[in-house]
Design an enzyme around this catalytic site. Structure first.
Site, PDB file in Angstrom:
ATOM      1  N   HIS A 239       0.863  -1.183   0.000  1.00 23.86           N
ATOM      2  CA  HIS A 239       0.000   0.000   0.000  1.00 23.86           C
ATOM      3  C   HIS A 239       0.898   1.232   0.000  1.00 23.86           C
ATOM      4  O   HIS A 239       1.737   1.390   0.887  1.00 23.86           O
ATOM      5  CB  HIS A 239      -0.920  -0.010   1.216  1.00 23.86           C
ATOM      6  CG  HIS A 239      -1.857  -1.172   1.205  1.00 23.86           C
ATOM      7  ND1 HIS A 239      -1.469  -2.426   1.626  1.00 23.86           N
ATOM      8  CD2 HIS A 239      -3.139  -1.273   0.801  1.00 23.86           C
ATOM      9  CE1 HIS A 239      -2.482  -3.257   1.482  1.00 23.86           C
ATOM     10  NE2 HIS A 239      -3.519  -2.579   0.990  1.00 23.86           N
TER      11      HIS A 239
ATOM     12  N   ASP B  37      -6.915 -10.570   0.198  1.00 27.38           N
ATOM     13  CA  ASP B  37      -6.798  -9.152  -0.117  1.00 27.38           C
ATOM     14  C   ASP B  37      -6.313  -8.337   1.085  1.00 27.38           C
ATOM     15  O   ASP B  37      -5.892  -8.891   2.099  1.00 27.38           O
ATOM     16  CB  ASP B  37      -8.115  -8.612  -0.674  1.00 27.38           C
ATOM     17  CG  ASP B  37      -9.240  -8.551   0.353  1.00 27.38           C
ATOM     18  OD1 ASP B  37      -8.991  -8.782   1.561  1.00 27.38           O
ATOM     19  OD2 ASP B  37     -10.381  -8.259  -0.046  1.00 27.38           O
ATOM     20  N   SER B  38      -6.401  -7.041   0.978  1.00 30.35           N
ATOM     21  CA  SER B  38      -5.925  -6.142   2.035  1.00 30.35           C
ATOM     22  C   SER B  38      -6.627  -6.359   3.365  1.00 30.35           C
ATOM     23  O   SER B  38      -6.071  -6.083   4.422  1.00 30.35           O
ATOM     24  CB  SER B  38      -6.117  -4.682   1.607  1.00 30.35           C
ATOM     25  OG  SER B  38      -5.411  -4.426   0.422  1.00 30.35           O
TER      26      SER B  38
END
Length: 192
Positions: free
Chosen positions: A63, A106-107
């Protein structure tokens, strides 16, 4: 409810991957195809005449620290465990075409499937060495995320790679806004 969103895409994929005899005949012409026809031809050629089967292993998520607050980054998963499978080929110019399906964490540490088509223009930066190549292109497909109730979401993203023999390190960048998107995602692709 999700079928309402998926049905048109499934019909289009079926038409591309399983063309009728008349559709297949129209694919063979004098090379004056438009973009849409070339895309359909490349998808069909890759699906029907793929030169290799590929194993995908997600490697990392990052990120962008300039666009995320520390609080958000600390909550996100940057280890996208998962796997995928695909078929691929090199065209007459040595460019890569692939069709893939992959699922990863995922995140938010929830499962995210993605499937689509990838294209990379390939270069051989070291003269006389065909084993080492660089690639730059795009991927177009569909993903589904837990935080969006697994509604199919179309994606069109840049694609880059570093390739050595049968191993590729492929990557993309998902653009976004502050605390949303702006994610670098990379995976390994091994030609079986």
């Amino acid at each position: 409810m999700w079928l309402r969103f998926c049905a048109p895409a499934l019909m289009a994929w079926y038409w591309v991957f399983f063309p009728s005899t008349s559709q297949a005949a129209t694919m063979e012409n004098d090379g004056q195809d438009g973009f849409w026809q070339r895309a359909k031809n490349n998808l069909s050629e890759t699906w029907h005449n793929g030169q290799s089967q590929d194993l995908y292993v997600p490697a990392m998520t990052w990120h962008n620290r300039w666009t995320y607050s520390r609080q958000k980054i600390d909550k996100y998963n940057e280890r996208p465990w998962g796997a995928g499978y695909g078929v691929s080929r090199l065209d007459s110019d040595g460019d890569w075409h692939g069709i893939y399906l992959m699922a990863f964490k995922d995140s938010f540490n929830k499962w995210e499937p993605i499937g689509g088509y990838g294209y990379e223009k390939r270069w051989k930066p070291v003269a006389g060495n065909d084993d080492f190549q660089l690639g730059l292109g795009f991927t177009a497909g569909v993903t589904m995320r837990d935080n969006w109730n697994y509604i199919p979401i179309p994606v069109l993203l840049p694609l880059a790679s570093i390739n050595y023999q049968r191993l590729s390190f492929q990557m993309t960048y998902i653009p976004g806004t502050h605390n949303n998107g702006n994610v670098y995602f990379a995976w390994l692709r091994w030609q079986l």
